[in-house]
Design a protein around this motif. Structure first.
Motif, mmCIF file in Angstrom:
data_model
loop_
_atom_site.group_PDB
_atom_site.id
_atom_site.type_symbol
_atom_site.label_atom_id
_atom_site.label_comp_id
_atom_site.label_asym_id
_atom_site.label_seq_id
_atom_site.Cartn_x
_atom_site.Cartn_y
_atom_site.Cartn_z
ATOM 1 N N SER A 111 30.210 -1.316 42.634
ATOM 2 C CA SER A 111 30.412 0.004 42.614
ATOM 3 C C SER A 111 31.147 0.533 41.642
ATOM 4 O O SER A 111 31.967 -0.083 40.960
ATOM 5 C CB SER A 111 30.563 0.632 44.099
ATOM 6 O OG SER A 111 32.013 0.593 44.318
ATOM 7 N N ASN A 125 24.464 6.557 45.824
ATOM 8 C CA ASN A 125 24.700 4.933 45.475
ATOM 9 C C ASN A 125 24.248 4.394 44.246
ATOM 10 O O ASN A 125 24.909 3.536 43.880
ATOM 11 C CB ASN A 125 24.178 4.180 46.768
ATOM 12 C CG ASN A 125 24.617 4.164 48.082
ATOM 13 O OD1 ASN A 125 25.939 3.472 48.153
ATOM 14 N ND2 ASN A 125 24.419 4.784 49.315
ATOM 15 N N GLN A 128 26.886 5.456 41.624
ATOM 16 C CA GLN A 128 27.886 4.225 41.794
ATOM 17 C C GLN A 128 27.550 3.030 40.810
ATOM 18 O O GLN A 128 28.445 2.528 40.321
ATOM 19 C CB GLN A 128 28.287 4.009 43.066
ATOM 20 C CG GLN A 128 29.005 5.220 43.993
ATOM 21 C CD GLN A 128 30.421 5.196 43.508
ATOM 22 O OE1 GLN A 128 31.143 4.180 43.363
ATOM 23 N NE2 GLN A 128 31.211 6.429 43.283
#
Length: 235
Positions: A111, A125, A128
């Motif tokens: 991430s 997500n 990231q």
């Protein structure tokens, strides 16, 4: 009085019950079943059980001061491992990222800012993951393909996000818990007491990890384990 409802149980209710049971420690593997039920890939905890090999998976968002010692120990042991890189860390330490690649270690994705993935949407997500992918590729020419979610968190959104951008989600089967900075001997005992064929051994760059690593490599190899990057033990 009717004790059981025979109709269709809403998915949100099943998710609520499952989440409660997981938090209570009653059904620790249920999250995987939910993932499978929702047609998303399961995370991977270990490699091939029929081969005497293990992988060291090192998550990096801090601890850069211990990396030179760890890298030297890995070189002396003839070992290549997988470093799961935090994007914001890579931005601060581009030369170290290049050195990890130059020494032949596998680079993977951890991430960009180390959020709690379960609180993010699929798109958040993916942002990231992709921000880190882009930075690591710009620095080293390596395109990451494995993803270790921060805190080991995952739900359907996390798994779908990773798979949707071509990643395999990686967790672990042996945890050093080295982020608590236990004595080096404790790290050795934890790993050697639980190691198994295909183990993915989670670690971080900490002082006790750097101290334990030479002996850990020696003892694992003495037991007949080949130590390889994560991708290698998945095949």
């Amino acid at each position: 009085m009717r004790l059981f409802y025979a109709g269709r149980v809403p998915r949100w209710y099943l998710g609520f019950v499952a989440g409660f049971l997981i938090l209570a420690g009653l059904l620790p593997g249920l999250a995987e079943l939910i993932a499978a039920d929702q047609n998303v890939p399961r995370p991977i905890y270990n490699g091939h059980p029929g081969k005497q090999q293990v992988a060291l998976a090192c998550n990096i968002f801090w601890g850069e001061e211990y990396l030179p010692t760890m890298l030297d120990a890995l070189d002396r042991g003839g070992v290549k491992v997988t470093f799961f890189i935090g994007g914001s860390w890579a931005k601060r330490h581009p030369d170290l990222v290049r050195e990890l690649a130059a020494r032949g270690h596998e680079l993977a994705n951890h991430s960009y800012s180390h959020p709690h993935p379960n609180t993010l949407s699929v798109e958040q997500n993916q942002d990231q993951i992709l921000r880190t992918e882009k930075l690591v590729e710009e620095l080293t020419g390596v395109k990451t393909k494995l993803y270790a979610p921060p805190y080991g968190e995952f739900n359907a959104a996390v798994l779908k996000a990773a798979a949707g951008v071509g990643y395999t989600t990686i967790l672990w089967s042996v945890d050093t818990v080295d982020w608590k900075r236990p004595p080096a001997e404790t790290i050795l005992n934890r790993v050697l007491g639980k190691v198994h064929n295909g183990a993915i051994i989670l670690m971080h760059p900490t002082e006790p990890t750097a101290q334990a690593l030479p002996e850990l490599i020696f003892r694992l190899q003495a037991r007949g384990y080949a130590i390889k990057p994560v991708s290698d033990i998945l095949n």
